[in-house]
Enzyme design. Structure first.
Site, PDB file in Angstrom:
ATOM      1  N   SER A 247       0.948  -1.070  -0.249  1.00 32.16           N
ATOM      2  CA  SER A 247       0.111   0.094  -0.060  1.00 32.16           C
ATOM      3  C   SER A 247       0.860   1.165   0.038  1.00 32.16           C
ATOM      4  O   SER A 247       2.086   1.138   0.125  1.00 32.16           O
ATOM      5  CB  SER A 247      -0.976   0.095   1.342  1.00 32.16           C
ATOM      6  OG  SER A 247       0.089   0.325   2.429  1.00 32.16           O
ATOM      7  N   LYS A 248       0.291   2.272  -0.089  1.00 33.76           N
ATOM      8  CA  LYS A 248       1.137   3.608  -0.240  1.00 33.76           C
ATOM      9  C   LYS A 248       2.063   3.920   0.979  1.00 33.76           C
ATOM     10  O   LYS A 248       2.924   4.264   1.250  1.00 33.76           O
ATOM     11  CB  LYS A 248      -0.019   4.846  -0.389  1.00 33.76           C
ATOM     12  CG  LYS A 248      -0.341   5.179  -1.888  1.00 33.76           C
ATOM     13  CD  LYS A 248      -0.844   6.251  -1.893  1.00 33.76           C
ATOM     14  CE  LYS A 248      -1.779   6.249  -3.240  1.00 33.76           C
ATOM     15  NZ  LYS A 248      -2.870   7.599  -3.089  1.00 33.76           N
ATOM     16  N   ARG A 249       1.208   3.251   2.270  1.00 31.81           N
ATOM     17  CA  ARG A 249       1.881   3.536   3.538  1.00 31.81           C
ATOM     18  C   ARG A 249       3.240   2.751   3.446  1.00 31.81           C
ATOM     19  O   ARG A 249       4.201   2.917   4.049  1.00 31.81           O
ATOM     20  CB  ARG A 249       1.048   3.092   4.408  1.00 31.81           C
ATOM     21  CG  ARG A 249       0.350   4.087   5.153  1.00 31.81           C
ATOM     22  CD  ARG A 249      -0.459   4.065   6.517  1.00 31.81           C
ATOM     23  NE  ARG A 249      -0.088   2.740   7.319  1.00 31.81           N
ATOM     24  CZ  ARG A 249      -0.698   1.988   7.805  1.00 31.81           C
ATOM     25  NH1 ARG A 249      -2.081   1.897   7.672  1.00 31.81           N
ATOM     26  NH2 ARG A 249      -0.130   1.088   8.991  1.00 31.81           N
TER      27      ARG A 249
END
Ligand code: GLU
Length: 481
Positions: A247-249
């Protein structure tokens, strides 16, 4: 006669391309290349609500950045166009009509409210909702603008996926699904099947999220009497913990961010290719030519590949280290700090040559080199926070600096002579390198880290080095008082 290999990448223009998307494109491209086939870019823009403007250009730029090119696509055309789904709505309509004519598609007679009620009822009765259980007895004529459903023929399938191996399903997963929406657009489920057929696609590579829909697709291929292409499902790219989808995280970013940060496209291509694929040996670095030769879809791992940013940094550093200095300079010259504009190319190349070994990506250049281009401001915490230097009295530090200034003043600044001078200084002062050399390093760079001392002093030059050391003497004298 064997068919010509034709693979495609079919992104929806719903945002930027991330590593997973580009990896899918890369694997499809490699298959086309190694078989002397064609690679096609197709834009699947049938979901107008999710569309993000500018995405198509962004996708094109991202693929170009890593060096993936296509033989046919929306920007260059080709024999099998159009390559943008919104440009071929009449074609889908014609094929939908063919299914209607065969009795294999019918207008959806329910309103949204009625459908919701049917769903609610199934839920209350704790049974799965199946549209086909509510299929009308007789089909009305399709006006070409209302929702059209596929009349499924539920059955179990056993099929071969080029990555996942043998897969199977029961008939309960096959239902009557929408093929044309009431806005005149086809659904993905329908459009991609028509396109893959008309474009003579031989291999369909796509991400794992489509695996549960595959039985529906198999049913549709049969109804349309299309030969089924080779299906290859690529597992998700996982976050660094290997447990959930990247994910972006976890650092999943736009591929073009890597361009802006100064990653080399070769390193990125190599990184993406080895994200879930290896050639059966321990080889980690592959040139594009080697990838084309060695890639095999059968060796793609069935489980999700972990996204390891450290590995990308390592690979990128590897490509940077291998580059000839002039080549590196040409690629990196726009990343120098602003202060560097006042310096000539030769000086900048010298700076680059001494950071080449440790440079991981170009946008690190300003923080690694600023002190070569502008006067650093003294930061005494670099002395106070240094394990060795903090133990020494400021008076001693001043004495050490004065002794060093004297010796360096009398020395030339070529690297051989500088090493000799610094070694003599060690002997004469009786200090350890961890003290004497750190001190000189800190006061001439005022940076937490820097390239080798001799190389740095050599590039900075005698005048700058002595000036900075003298300034440090003044500062430490003040500090002492
Ligand atoms: N348009 C789909 C997506 O962007 C592509 C799926 C496929 O390759 O068939 O996810």
């Amino acid at each position: 006669m064997n068919k010509k290999t034709r693979t495609r990448f079919a992104p929806s223009p719903t945002g930027f391309l991330h590593v997973g998307g580009v990896r899918t494109a890369l694997f499809a491209w490699l298959i086309a290349k190694q078989n002397g086939g064609d690679f096609i870019l197709r834009i699947e823009d049938t979901d107008k609500i999710r569309e993000v403007s500018g995405s198509e250009q962004h996708i094109i730029d991202s693929l170009h950045f890593v060096g993936i090119d296509w033989d046919e696509g929306p920007d260059i055309g080709g024999k099998f166009g159009p390559y943008r789904q919104s440009d071929k709505l009449t074609i889908y309509k014609e094929w939908a009509q063919k299914l209607v004519d065969k009795g294999r598609a019918y207008p959806d007679p329910y309103s949204q409210l009625e459908l919701d009620q049917l769903r609610e009822k199934a839920k209350a009765e704790k049974r799965p909702f199946l549209f086909r259980e509510h299929r009308p007895k007789t089909f009305s004529k399709w006006d070409g603008n209302s929702t059209l459903r596929f009349k499924s023929d539920p059955k179990p399938y056993v099929w071969q996926d080029a990555v996942m191996g043998e897969l199977s399903n029961g008939e309960e997963v096959i239902d009557d699904f929408i093929i044309m929406k009431n806005d005149g657009y086809p659904t993905y489920n329908f459009a991609h099947i028509i396109d893959d057929y008309l474009m003579e696609i031989t291999h369909v590579l796509r991400s794992q999220e489509f695996i549960s829909s595959t039985p529906k697709f198999l049913n549709l291929y049969e109804a349309l009497e299309f030969e089924r292409p080779i299906l290859a499902t690529l597992p998700f790219v996982m976050g660094p913990d290997g447990k959930k989808k990247l994910s972006k995280r976890d650092g999943a970013k736009d591929i073009l961010d890597y361009k802006n940060e100064g990653y080399s496209p070769e390193a990125l291509l190599n990184f993406l290719a080895t994200l879930g694929w290896n050639d059966g040996t321990t080889q980690e670095i592959f040139s594009e030519k080697e990838l084309i030769e060695k890639f095999s879809i059968n060796r793609v791992s069935r489980s999700g590949a972990k996204f390891d940013e450290q590995r990308l940094l390592w690979l990128n550093g590897h490509y940077i280290r291998e580059m000839a200095l002039d080549d590196l300079f040409n690629k990196a010259k726009d990343y120098f700090p602003e202060e560097a504009t006042a310096f000539d190319d030769n000086y900048k190349k010298n700076v680059l040559s001494i950071i080449q070994e440790r440079l991981k990506f170009y946008s690190e250049i300003p923080s690694l080199t600023r002190f070569f281009f502008s006067e650093p401001s003294a930061d005494l915490s670099l002395i106070e926070g240094n394990k060795q230097l903090s133990k020494i009295e400021p008076t001693t530090l001043v004495e050490l600096l004065e002794a060093s200034i004297e010796k360096l003043e009398a020395s030339t600044f070529d690297t051989a002579k500088l090493s000799e001078t610094l070694n003599t200084l060690l002997e004469e002062t009786g200090q350890k390198p961890a003290i004497l050399f750190s001190l000189i390093r800190v006061v001439t760079t005022w940076a937490p880290s820097s390239p080798g001392l001799v190389e740095s002093l050599n590039v900075l030059g005698k005048e700058t080095v002595l000036r900075r050391m003298q300034k440090a003497v003044v500062l430490l004298e003040k500090h002492k008082a």
